[in-house]
Design a protein around this motif. Structure first.
Motif, PDB file in Angstrom:
ATOM      1  N   SER A  71      -2.722  12.103   3.973  1.00 54.79           N
ATOM      2  CA  SER A  71      -2.673  12.049   2.513  1.00 54.79           C
ATOM      3  C   SER A  71      -4.054  12.255   1.900  1.00 54.79           C
ATOM      4  O   SER A  71      -4.186  12.824   0.814  1.00 54.79           O
ATOM      5  CB  SER A  71      -2.084  10.711   2.049  1.00 54.79           C
ATOM      6  OG  SER A  71      -0.680  10.695   2.226  1.00 54.79           O
TER       7      SER A  71
ATOM      8  N   TYR B 204       2.205   1.733  -3.463  1.00 56.17           N
ATOM      9  CA  TYR B 204       1.103   2.227  -4.296  1.00 56.17           C
ATOM     10  C   TYR B 204       0.840   3.702  -3.994  1.00 56.17           C
ATOM     11  O   TYR B 204       0.706   4.532  -4.905  1.00 56.17           O
ATOM     12  CB  TYR B 204      -0.131   1.378  -3.993  1.00 56.17           C
ATOM     13  CG  TYR B 204      -1.295   1.520  -4.942  1.00 56.17           C
ATOM     14  CD1 TYR B 204      -1.188   2.129  -6.188  1.00 56.17           C
ATOM     15  CD2 TYR B 204      -2.547   0.995  -4.593  1.00 56.17           C
ATOM     16  CE1 TYR B 204      -2.262   2.229  -7.052  1.00 56.17           C
ATOM     17  CE2 TYR B 204      -3.629   1.084  -5.447  1.00 56.17           C
ATOM     18  CZ  TYR B 204      -3.494   1.705  -6.657  1.00 56.17           C
ATOM     19  OH  TYR B 204      -4.563   1.797  -7.501  1.00 56.17           O
ATOM     20  N   HIS B 205       0.773   4.036  -2.723  1.00 56.40           N
ATOM     21  CA  HIS B 205       0.552   5.419  -2.291  1.00 56.40           C
ATOM     22  C   HIS B 205       1.594   6.355  -2.873  1.00 56.40           C
ATOM     23  O   HIS B 205       1.277   7.408  -3.435  1.00 56.40           O
ATOM     24  CB  HIS B 205       0.592   5.459  -0.760  1.00 56.40           C
ATOM     25  CG  HIS B 205       0.695   6.830  -0.160  1.00 56.40           C
ATOM     26  ND1 HIS B 205       1.898   7.519  -0.068  1.00 56.40           N
ATOM     27  CD2 HIS B 205      -0.239   7.652   0.374  1.00 56.40           C
ATOM     28  CE1 HIS B 205       1.693   8.686   0.507  1.00 56.40           C
ATOM     29  NE2 HIS B 205       0.413   8.792   0.779  1.00 56.40           N
ATOM     30  N   ASP B 206       2.860   5.975  -2.772  1.00 56.52           N
ATOM     31  CA  ASP B 206       3.934   6.863  -3.219  1.00 56.52           C
ATOM     32  C   ASP B 206       3.919   7.044  -4.731  1.00 56.52           C
ATOM     33  O   ASP B 206       4.197   8.137  -5.239  1.00 56.52           O
ATOM     34  CB  ASP B 206       5.293   6.324  -2.750  1.00 56.52           C
ATOM     35  CG  ASP B 206       5.486   6.465  -1.250  1.00 56.52           C
ATOM     36  OD1 ASP B 206       4.636   7.094  -0.593  1.00 56.52           O
ATOM     37  OD2 ASP B 206       6.479   5.929  -0.720  1.00 56.52           O
TER      38      ASP B 206
ATOM     39  N   LEU C 212       1.098   9.384  -5.465  1.00 54.66           N
ATOM     40  CA  LEU C 212       1.445  10.721  -5.001  1.00 54.66           C
ATOM     41  C   LEU C 212       2.325  11.439  -6.013  1.00 54.66           C
ATOM     42  O   LEU C 212       2.039  12.571  -6.430  1.00 54.66           O
ATOM     43  CB  LEU C 212       2.160  10.624  -3.646  1.00 54.66           C
ATOM     44  CG  LEU C 212       2.561  11.934  -2.979  1.00 54.66           C
ATOM     45  CD1 LEU C 212       1.323  12.699  -2.521  1.00 54.66           C
ATOM     46  CD2 LEU C 212       3.470  11.657  -1.779  1.00 54.66           C
TER      47      LEU C 212
ATOM     48  N   ALA D  98       0.827  -1.210   0.000  1.00 52.14           N
ATOM     49  CA  ALA D  98       0.000   0.000   0.000  1.00 52.14           C
ATOM     50  C   ALA D  98       0.858   1.256   0.000  1.00 52.14           C
ATOM     51  O   ALA D  98       0.527   2.243  -0.675  1.00 52.14           O
ATOM     52  CB  ALA D  98      -0.933  -0.012   1.202  1.00 52.14           C
TER      53      ALA D  98
ATOM     54  N   LEU E 274      -5.681   8.367  -5.298  1.00 53.90           N
ATOM     55  CA  LEU E 274      -5.021   8.410  -3.997  1.00 53.90           C
ATOM     56  C   LEU E 274      -6.052   8.547  -2.884  1.00 53.90           C
ATOM     57  O   LEU E 274      -5.941   7.901  -1.835  1.00 53.90           O
ATOM     58  CB  LEU E 274      -4.013   9.562  -3.941  1.00 53.90           C
ATOM     59  CG  LEU E 274      -3.259   9.741  -2.621  1.00 53.90           C
ATOM     60  CD1 LEU E 274      -2.438   8.498  -2.284  1.00 53.90           C
ATOM     61  CD2 LEU E 274      -2.362  10.974  -2.670  1.00 53.90           C
TER      62      LEU E 274
ATOM     63  N   TRP F 170      -2.790   7.931   6.728  1.00 57.55           N
ATOM     64  CA  TRP F 170      -3.703   7.865   5.588  1.00 57.55           C
ATOM     65  C   TRP F 170      -4.622   9.079   5.531  1.00 57.55           C
ATOM     66  O   TRP F 170      -4.929   9.579   4.446  1.00 57.55           O
ATOM     67  CB  TRP F 170      -4.502   6.567   5.636  1.00 57.55           C
ATOM     68  CG  TRP F 170      -3.639   5.352   5.479  1.00 57.55           C
ATOM     69  CD1 TRP F 170      -3.343   4.420   6.427  1.00 57.55           C
ATOM     70  CD2 TRP F 170      -2.909   4.969   4.308  1.00 57.55           C
ATOM     71  NE1 TRP F 170      -2.482   3.476   5.915  1.00 57.55           N
ATOM     72  CE2 TRP F 170      -2.202   3.780   4.619  1.00 57.55           C
ATOM     73  CE3 TRP F 170      -2.792   5.499   3.021  1.00 57.55           C
ATOM     74  CZ2 TRP F 170      -1.393   3.125   3.695  1.00 57.55           C
ATOM     75  CZ3 TRP F 170      -1.981   4.848   2.093  1.00 57.55           C
ATOM     76  CH2 TRP F 170      -1.292   3.680   2.431  1.00 57.55           C
TER      77      TRP F 170
ATOM     78  N   LEU G   4      -7.667   5.211  -2.278  1.00 59.50           N
ATOM     79  CA  LEU G   4      -6.772   4.296  -1.563  1.00 59.50           C
ATOM     80  C   LEU G   4      -6.698   4.662  -0.087  1.00 59.50           C
ATOM     81  O   LEU G   4      -6.760   3.790   0.789  1.00 59.50           O
ATOM     82  CB  LEU G   4      -5.370   4.336  -2.181  1.00 59.50           C
ATOM     83  CG  LEU G   4      -4.294   3.532  -1.430  1.00 59.50           C
ATOM     84  CD1 LEU G   4      -4.582   2.029  -1.512  1.00 59.50           C
ATOM     85  CD2 LEU G   4      -2.902   3.834  -1.975  1.00 59.50           C
ATOM     86  N   CYS G   5      -6.576   5.949   0.209  1.00 57.83           N
ATOM     87  CA  CYS G   5      -6.396   6.386   1.596  1.00 57.83           C
ATOM     88  C   CYS G   5      -7.604   6.039   2.458  1.00 57.83           C
ATOM     89  O   CYS G   5      -7.444   5.534   3.584  1.00 57.83           O
ATOM     90  CB  CYS G   5      -6.132   7.888   1.644  1.00 57.83           C
ATOM     91  SG  CYS G   5      -4.508   8.364   1.018  1.00 57.83           S
TER      92      CYS G   5
END
Length: 372
Positions: free
Chosen positions: A115, A81-83, A86, A78, A94, A112, A97-98
């Protein structure tokens, strides 16, 4: 034997990726996965490369599959994926996902939510998000829910509605990141006086150094230059650690002040041991944000470049540009220089319409692609 071959191919693909040769890296990964379909590292890198190449229809389901198939590695998947989302400025995805990870990774809810607040700054997607995730928003911790609702109101242009939520301090259990976000939202809404009052309430929970950092931001927003300079001087007199230096750099990116930046620059240059602990790329971008390009250039560190590229020959950052072809745009800079996650978040926050001092600072379709 097949697993050993797959591991060797993965290392070859990783080397190609580091050199910026996405095509070679991807093809090698395909071969690695044929040898070992259960090679997690190969699949994760393939998801990342696919996203960088714009194949979101392949990368997004692959990330989700990895989180489902390897629950013991869900957090690292995760975060990867987040980075990627971003840096690509894929804010609607994003945000999705958060909010999903708040329930799947409750031990890191504040991360989370932080972000999520950034992702929801994009006005066009805020209402869609609210309709799609109403039940998840209601399940957020009370402080986090207040902040998210305020952000959504702001994104809809309902400033009065956002202020009604933010005008009073949160009376429940405090959280450092939520308190910081509360003050930041007030500053984005151009209410620094209310933020100053709020700081008086939250101060004991922020700790002394962070409280002074917030005071600097608020005085900057109010226009109290003398007070801001005095506060920054106090921050510099405190014992400086790499984490505190990063905090000062983040302050200067979001609340640019040329004199304060030069004071930090001179102090670090005068202390070699301390200077060695500094991320030069962050000092470079902070200097450009503060209008000190000559000092900033002294911090250019080739080790922080992506794929052996070069630092852009620029004297300022153009936060309003969303064109990756513009060398002084945030999106272009993120393609050629590696920054810590917190710095990327600050740069994108400024780019996406929330710089605290827009007058002082002077979507992305691909990322770091060096080969056709």
């Amino acid at each position: 034997m097949a697993k050993i071959q797959a591991d060797e191919l993965y290392q070859q693909s990783l080397a190609a990726f580091t050199d910026g040769d996405y095509i070679k890296a991807y093809r090698t990964l395909e071969t690695a996965r044929m040898r070992d379909p259960y090679n997690y590292d190969a699949a994760l890198l393939m998801a990342k490369i696919s996203m960088f190449q714009g194949s979101y229809g392949f990368s997004d389901p692959l990330y989700e599959d990895l989180m489902q198939r390897y629950p013991e590695r869900m957090e690292s998947t995760a975060i990867n994926y987040h980075d990627a989302l971003l840096v690509l400025n894929r804010m609607p995805k994003l945000a999705d996902l958060c909010i999903e990870m708040v329930s799947r990774d409750p031990g890191h809810t504040a991360f989370w939510v932080k972000s999520l607040l950034l992702a929801l700054r994009e006005t066009d997607s805020a209402e869609v998000f609210r309709d799609a995730h109403e039940s998840e928003i209601l399940q957020l911790p009370e402080f986090a829910r207040m902040l998210v609702e305020a952000r959504l109101a702001q994104s809809r242009g309902e400033v009065d509605g956002a202020l009604r939520l933010l005008a009073e301090p949160f009376r429940g259990a405090w959280n450092l990141q939520y308190m910081q976000a509360h003050l930041a939202l007030l500053l984005e809404l151009k209410r620094p006086v209310i933020a100053k009052t709020m700081l008086g309430y939250y101060g004991p929970g922020l700790r002394i150094y962070e409280s002074m950092a917030q005071e600097f931001k608020i005085d900057q927003a109010i226009g109290n230059e003398w007070e801001a300079q005095a506060t920054f001087a106090s921050l510099l007199r405190a014992e400086l650690t790499p984490q505190r230096i990063l905090r000062l750099q983040l302050l200067l990116i979001r609340s640019p002040n040329q004199s304060a930046y030069l004071s930090l620059h001179e102090k670090l240059q005068a202390e070699p041991t301390l200077k060695a602990e500094v991320d030069g790329a962050v000092m470079w971008i902070a200097g450009l944000a503060c209008g000190a390009p000559a000092a900033a250039k002294q911090w250019q560190d080739p080790a922080k470049l992506v794929f052996k590229s070069n630092y852009p020959e620029i004297d300022r950052v153009e936060f309003k540009s969303r064109r990756i072809a513009d060398e002084n745009s945030v999106l272009h800079i993120l393609n050629v220089v590696n920054f810590p996650r917190e710095v990327i978040q600050e740069l994108l926050a400024c780019m996406n319409g929330s710089p605290l001092l827009p007058e002082a600072t002077s979507g992305k379709t691909t990322l770091r692609r060096r080969t056709a």
